[in-house]
Design a protein around this motif. Sequence first.
Motif, PDB file in Angstrom:
ATOM      1  N   CYS A  35       0.785  -1.441  -0.167  1.00  0.00           N
ATOM      2  CA  CYS A  35       0.064  -0.011  -0.045  1.00  0.00           C
ATOM      3  C   CYS A  35       0.893   1.256   0.004  1.00  0.00           C
ATOM      4  O   CYS A  35       2.001   1.094   0.430  1.00  0.00           O
ATOM      5  N   HIS A  42       0.874   3.742   1.924  1.00  0.00           N
ATOM      6  CA  HIS A  42       1.328   4.121   3.483  1.00  0.00           C
ATOM      7  C   HIS A  42       2.707   3.588   3.476  1.00  0.00           C
ATOM      8  O   HIS A  42       3.493   4.234   4.306  1.00  0.00           O
ATOM      9  N   CYS A  46       0.035  -2.265   5.887  1.00  0.00           N
ATOM     10  CA  CYS A  46       0.100  -1.344   7.118  1.00  0.00           C
ATOM     11  C   CYS A  46      -1.156  -2.112   7.967  1.00  0.00           C
ATOM     12  O   CYS A  46      -1.812  -3.004   7.580  1.00  0.00           O
ATOM     13  N   LEU A  50      -3.984  -0.579   8.786  1.00  0.00           N
ATOM     14  CA  LEU A  50      -5.284  -0.069   8.483  1.00  0.00           C
ATOM     15  C   LEU A  50      -6.154  -1.369   8.140  1.00  0.00           C
ATOM     16  O   LEU A  50      -5.688  -2.263   7.212  1.00  0.00           O
ATOM     17  N   HIS A  53      -8.340  -1.048   2.719  1.00  0.00           N
ATOM     18  CA  HIS A  53      -7.593  -0.253   1.843  1.00  0.00           C
ATOM     19  C   HIS A  53      -8.518  -0.036   0.607  1.00  0.00           C
ATOM     20  O   HIS A  53      -8.999  -0.895   0.064  1.00  0.00           O
TER      21      HIS A  53
HETATM   22 ZN   LIG Z   1      -1.714   0.791   4.077  1.00  0.00          ZN
END
Ligand SMILES: [Zn+2]
Length: 93
Positions: A16, A18, A42, A44, A47
């Motif tokens: 991702c 991030h 990550c 989260l 996504h």
């Molecule tokens: Zn992420």
Amino acid sequence: MNFPFDEKENVAVFTCCHIINGGVEIQYASHDEDDGAWQFLCDLVTHETSEASIVSLKEIFELDNSVGELASMPLGSYATRVDKNSPWEEFKQ
Ligand SMILES: [Zn+2]
């Protein structure tokens, strides 16, 4: 450091933005049962498609060598960790 995965270094993996652009830690990894694809994300929960990035397995490994600890994780498994300094915990999907 030697590349620990059985896959080729240039195999595409999902990650991702991030992690790639935001410097966020990798806290989730999965090795898909159906197609053998790796995902490194990550923490989260969800996504958006627009947040997905595709990089090579080598790029992810160079970004964070500790993903190499997952090299032998079987298909159909995923792993999480609390932070970069914590051990990976593996689970069946
Ligand atoms: Zn992420």
